[in-house]
Design a protein around this motif. Sequence first.
Motif, PDB file in Angstrom:
ATOM      1  N   VAL A   1      29.246  94.221  74.401  1.00  0.00           N
ATOM      2  CA  VAL A   1      28.462  93.812  73.234  1.00  0.00           C
ATOM      3  C   VAL A   1      28.723  92.334  72.985  1.00  0.00           C
ATOM      4  CG1 VAL A   1      28.040  94.150  70.773  1.00  0.00           C
ATOM      5  CG2 VAL A   1      28.576  96.114  72.225  1.00  0.00           C
ATOM      6  N   LEU A   2      27.656  91.556  72.885  1.00  0.00           N
ATOM      7  CA  LEU A   2      27.780  90.121  72.649  1.00  0.00           C
ATOM      8  C   LEU A   2      27.418  89.829  71.204  1.00  0.00           C
ATOM      9  CD1 LEU A   2      25.986  88.916  75.914  1.00  0.00           C
ATOM     10  CD2 LEU A   2      28.392  89.569  75.595  1.00  0.00           C
ATOM     11  N   GLY A   3      28.419  89.512  70.391  1.00  0.00           N
ATOM     12  CA  GLY A   3      28.178  89.221  68.987  1.00  0.00           C
ATOM     13  C   GLY A   3      28.848  90.224  68.067  1.00  0.00           C
ATOM     14  N   SER A   4      29.317  89.730  66.909  1.00  0.00           N
ATOM     15  CA  SER A   4      30.071  90.608  65.997  1.00  0.00           C
ATOM     16  C   SER A   4      29.497  90.616  64.589  1.00  0.00           C
ATOM     17  CB  SER A   4      31.542  90.168  65.956  1.00  0.00           C
ATOM     18  OG  SER A   4      31.656  88.826  65.493  1.00  0.00           O
ATOM     19  N   GLY A   5      28.171  90.482  64.486  1.00  0.00           N
ATOM     20  CA  GLY A   5      27.511  90.681  63.206  1.00  0.00           C
ATOM     21  C   GLY A   5      27.187  92.146  63.006  1.00  0.00           C
TER      22      GLY A   5
ATOM     23  N   GLU B   1      28.143  87.900  57.367  1.00  0.00           N
ATOM     24  CA  GLU B   1      29.123  87.660  56.312  1.00  0.00           C
ATOM     25  C   GLU B   1      28.546  86.781  55.200  1.00  0.00           C
ATOM     26  OE1 GLU B   1      32.468  85.956  54.154  1.00  0.00           O
ATOM     27  OE2 GLU B   1      31.182  84.800  55.496  1.00  0.00           O
ATOM     28  N   HIS B   2      27.528  85.967  55.549  1.00  0.00           N
ATOM     29  CA  HIS B   2      26.947  85.031  54.585  1.00  0.00           C
ATOM     30  C   HIS B   2      25.783  85.625  53.791  1.00  0.00           C
ATOM     31  CE1 HIS B   2      29.135  81.365  55.957  1.00  0.00           C
ATOM     32  NE2 HIS B   2      29.252  82.084  57.054  1.00  0.00           N
ATOM     33  N   ALA B   3      25.330  86.814  54.169  1.00  0.00           N
ATOM     34  CA  ALA B   3      24.179  87.409  53.484  1.00  0.00           C
ATOM     35  C   ALA B   3      24.538  87.732  52.042  1.00  0.00           C
ATOM     36  CB  ALA B   3      23.731  88.671  54.218  1.00  0.00           C
ATOM     37  N   GLN B   4      23.725  87.245  51.105  1.00  0.00           N
ATOM     38  CA  GLN B   4      24.047  87.405  49.688  1.00  0.00           C
ATOM     39  C   GLN B   4      23.270  88.550  49.040  1.00  0.00           C
ATOM     40  OE1 GLN B   4      23.024  83.675  47.921  1.00  0.00           O
ATOM     41  NE2 GLN B   4      24.811  82.599  48.693  1.00  0.00           N
ATOM     42  N   GLY B   5      21.935  88.427  49.114  1.00  0.00           N
ATOM     43  CA  GLY B   5      21.064  89.229  48.261  1.00  0.00           C
ATOM     44  C   GLY B   5      21.247  90.718  48.377  1.00  0.00           C
ATOM     45  N   GLY B   6      21.228  91.249  49.600  1.00  0.00           N
ATOM     46  CA  GLY B   6      21.413  92.682  49.737  1.00  0.00           C
ATOM     47  C   GLY B   6      20.736  93.255  50.962  1.00  0.00           C
TER      48      GLY B   6
ATOM     49  N   HIS C   1       8.690  92.695  47.200  1.00  0.00           N
ATOM     50  CA  HIS C   1       8.978  94.124  47.095  1.00  0.00           C
ATOM     51  C   HIS C   1       8.266  94.682  45.858  1.00  0.00           C
ATOM     52  CE1 HIS C   1      12.179  94.639  50.145  1.00  0.00           C
ATOM     53  NE2 HIS C   1      12.489  93.383  49.859  1.00  0.00           N
ATOM     54  N   SER C   2       7.671  95.851  45.998  1.00  0.00           N
ATOM     55  CA  SER C   2       6.986  96.478  44.865  1.00  0.00           C
ATOM     56  C   SER C   2       7.914  97.387  44.068  1.00  0.00           C
ATOM     57  CB  SER C   2       5.786  97.293  45.369  1.00  0.00           C
ATOM     58  OG  SER C   2       6.223  98.331  46.233  1.00  0.00           O
ATOM     59  N   LYS C   3       9.119  97.625  44.603  1.00  0.00           N
ATOM     60  CA  LYS C   3      10.082  98.514  43.941  1.00  0.00           C
ATOM     61  C   LYS C   3      11.474  97.860  43.951  1.00  0.00           C
ATOM     62  CE  LYS C   3       7.191 102.081  43.657  1.00  0.00           C
ATOM     63  NZ  LYS C   3       6.768 102.693  42.371  1.00  0.00           N
ATOM     64  N   ASN C   4      12.324  98.345  43.068  1.00  0.00           N
ATOM     65  CA  ASN C   4      13.735  97.956  43.111  1.00  0.00           C
ATOM     66  C   ASN C   4      14.393  98.759  44.239  1.00  0.00           C
ATOM     67  OD1 ASN C   4      12.961  96.671  40.774  1.00  0.00           O
ATOM     68  ND2 ASN C   4      14.827  97.195  39.661  1.00  0.00           N
ATOM     69  N   ARG C   5      14.629  98.092  45.399  1.00  0.00           N
ATOM     70  CA  ARG C   5      15.189  98.833  46.539  1.00  0.00           C
ATOM     71  C   ARG C   5      16.280  98.050  47.258  1.00  0.00           C
ATOM     72  NH1 ARG C   5      10.002  97.679  49.035  1.00  0.00           N
ATOM     73  NH2 ARG C   5       9.368  99.774  48.470  1.00  0.00           N
ATOM     74  N   VAL C   6      16.765  96.977  46.660  1.00  0.00           N
ATOM     75  CA  VAL C   6      17.754  96.155  47.351  1.00  0.00           C
ATOM     76  C   VAL C   6      19.154  96.466  46.828  1.00  0.00           C
ATOM     77  CG1 VAL C   6      18.490  93.809  47.890  1.00  0.00           C
ATOM     78  CG2 VAL C   6      16.044  94.338  47.726  1.00  0.00           C
ATOM     79  N   LEU C   7      19.970  97.061  47.706  1.00  0.00           N
ATOM     80  CA  LEU C   7      21.367  97.327  47.375  1.00  0.00           C
ATOM     81  C   LEU C   7      22.173  96.038  47.504  1.00  0.00           C
ATOM     82  CD1 LEU C   7      22.067 100.674  49.278  1.00  0.00           C
ATOM     83  CD2 LEU C   7      21.930 100.351  46.802  1.00  0.00           C
ATOM     84  N   HIS C   8      23.180  95.888  46.647  1.00  0.00           N
ATOM     85  CA  HIS C   8      24.016  94.693  46.712  1.00  0.00           C
ATOM     86  C   HIS C   8      25.473  95.094  46.495  1.00  0.00           C
ATOM     87  CE1 HIS C   8      23.790  94.924  42.257  1.00  0.00           C
ATOM     88  NE2 HIS C   8      22.497  95.163  42.473  1.00  0.00           N
ATOM     89  N   ALA C   9      26.374  94.191  46.840  1.00  0.00           N
ATOM     90  CA  ALA C   9      27.802  94.471  46.718  1.00  0.00           C
ATOM     91  C   ALA C   9      28.521  93.261  46.134  1.00  0.00           C
ATOM     92  CB  ALA C   9      28.389  94.813  48.089  1.00  0.00           C
ATOM     93  N   LYS C  10      29.428  93.524  45.216  1.00  0.00           N
ATOM     94  CA  LYS C  10      30.197  92.466  44.551  1.00  0.00           C
ATOM     95  C   LYS C  10      29.272  91.380  44.024  1.00  0.00           C
ATOM     96  CE  LYS C  10      34.227  93.448  47.406  1.00  0.00           C
ATOM     97  NZ  LYS C  10      35.162  92.964  48.457  1.00  0.00           N
ATOM     98  N   GLY C  11      28.136  91.812  43.478  1.00  0.00           N
ATOM     99  CA  GLY C  11      27.146  90.883  42.937  1.00  0.00           C
ATOM    100  C   GLY C  11      26.323  90.250  44.023  1.00  0.00           C
ATOM    101  N   ASP C  12      26.857  89.180  44.633  1.00  0.00           N
ATOM    102  CA  ASP C  12      26.100  88.436  45.646  1.00  0.00           C
ATOM    103  C   ASP C  12      26.889  88.279  46.948  1.00  0.00           C
ATOM    104  OD1 ASP C  12      28.047  86.714  44.775  1.00  0.00           O
ATOM    105  OD2 ASP C  12      26.701  85.103  44.145  1.00  0.00           O
ATOM    106  N   ALA C  13      27.722  89.273  47.271  1.00  0.00           N
ATOM    107  CA  ALA C  13      28.535  89.204  48.491  1.00  0.00           C
ATOM    108  C   ALA C  13      28.289  90.418  49.377  1.00  0.00           C
ATOM    109  CB  ALA C  13      30.015  89.101  48.124  1.00  0.00           C
TER     110      ALA C  13
ATOM    111  N   GLY D   1      26.688  90.888  52.328  1.00  0.00           N
ATOM    112  CA  GLY D   1      26.993  90.764  53.753  1.00  0.00           C
ATOM    113  C   GLY D   1      28.484  90.809  54.027  1.00  0.00           C
ATOM    114  N   GLY D   2      29.255  90.148  53.183  1.00  0.00           N
ATOM    115  CA  GLY D   2      30.698  90.152  53.352  1.00  0.00           C
ATOM    116  C   GLY D   2      31.293  91.541  53.231  1.00  0.00           C
ATOM    117  N   GLU D   3      30.774  92.339  52.297  1.00  0.00           N
ATOM    118  CA  GLU D   3      31.275  93.704  52.128  1.00  0.00           C
ATOM    119  C   GLU D   3      30.886  94.585  53.320  1.00  0.00           C
ATOM    120  OE1 GLU D   3      32.761  97.372  50.848  1.00  0.00           O
ATOM    121  OE2 GLU D   3      33.339  95.276  50.483  1.00  0.00           O
ATOM    122  N   ILE D   4      29.657  94.437  53.801  1.00  0.00           N
ATOM    123  CA  ILE D   4      29.226  95.208  54.979  1.00  0.00           C
ATOM    124  C   ILE D   4      30.067  94.834  56.197  1.00  0.00           C
ATOM    125  CG2 ILE D   4      27.336  95.497  56.633  1.00  0.00           C
ATOM    126  CD1 ILE D   4      25.406  95.287  54.229  1.00  0.00           C
TER     127      ILE D   4
END
Length: 540
Positions: A26-30, A60-65, A132-144, A146-149
Amino acid sequence: MNEDSNYLIPWNPDDEHEIYTTEILVLGSGIAGLFAAINLSDRFNITILTKKNIMAGNTEHAQGGIAVALNQDDSPEFHFGDTIKAGAGLCNLEAVRILAEKGPECVEQLIKIGAQFDRLENRLDFTREAAHSKNRVLHAKGDATGGEIERALVAKVQDKDSNISVRENYFVIDLLKNKENRVCGVLAYNENKLKLEIWLAKAVILATGGLGQLYKYTTNPPVTTGDGLAAAYRAGAELMDMEFIQFHPTALLLSGAPSFLISEAARGEGAKLLNSKGERFMHDIPGQELAPRDIVAREIWAQMKEGTVYLDVSCLGQDKVQKRFPGIYKTCLEYGIDISKSPVPVGPATHFLMGGVKVNIDGETNLAGLYACGECACNGVHGANRLASNSLLDGLVFASIVAEKIKENPGPLPKKSDLKVPLNQNCLNEKINSIDPEKIIEELKQIMWDKVGIIRDRSGLLQAEAELTNYRQKFSPGLNTAELELGNMLILSLLIVKSALAREESRGGHYRSDFPLTNIKWQKHSVIKKGDTRVRYVSI
């Protein structure tokens, strides 16, 4: 640099390179690389090669969700429709349906692995982002998010019983093939030992991310120079839709500060865009601040001609700003801006590649033995403009599908004697370039931003092509990371220019001021391959 070579640098397989064998490489660790490895680890021994440390990529840098149809009033059908609409007529409908329908089970698997998303009254807390027409974006620690995933996936991969080995500080230079033309491994530069190594495997998964560093302004980290894309191209893989670059509308625009992403979730929560006079300018645009990213980015770009554009988050209230966007709040404060009290200066920045290595629904490329998933892959799921927060879901869903496909028929375990011998067997020598690589990198980024950026035209694209071609002809990389990166950046920048020149219309992330309208005759995917004299097209 030799345009006809299958390799970035000359090398000799008869030299005493250390050779390693693993079942799946596997090439890459995202998110895509790690999730693919996890889903394969019950059957195979996996090795992950990653360019720097395991956490250094875009995930790791992804914020929104992460967008997923798990909310009570949502459904995969709604998610499907929003993705298609944002994609500006170029989405692969089958790929979008798979993304929307398989997304929930992949996110549930991610939660079981250990990812902890924000909750409200013990239920998953969903927010809304642009288009987006619906509230469907999960998030972690507010705006972190990607880091949590990434944290959860890395913990799973590093479990002592995981069957997964991670090698950090490995620069993958080129893909290797056997005598039957099957991809069977890679030539890699071990930066820990400063030596070339050969890695052989039954199957190779490309999950190397994007190419934001080709542009002067980008939300992407330093590692995103498109190395996997360029290696695949040299090996004969087809690349698709390379003209479609997404420019995120709102990155911090402050002298001396990086292009730090100000999450779209801020606008989803109610933040407003203001021009230099302090006036809103999105109120007459369908969707207003939550219009698709390409539209918002161009509106901001137009307003910037008259002065600074601001994002006003203060209307959300100090408590909500600090709780919902703690990372953004802290970073902006470091540069003297309290976003809970005053607007923040913003501008567009390169964010995401909709194109990539052309793959089918199962993640197979046109090269046997090579699979691709995540941002470096293109199956048409994002069309001409990616829907906000679909990138992390894309990484999960299609990584899991690649894993299932490899389990069906992983291929044989190769030996060194199976390798196809390079036509150019000149030994690698130290090469002194007449021009400074760092200087070329800066000029390349400026050229791409000025002439191959948010607004393009034939004249600027031709100028960019001439200037980049001149650099490519003069430069040959030696065995160090900066030069290897530049070699890849020159290849990819010219492929983007060539694809952008060929598409004489405006659609999604590709806007031509000399062809400002969307034309139905261009409702097709561009495909480019090494040795092709021109861009060709395939049906959506």
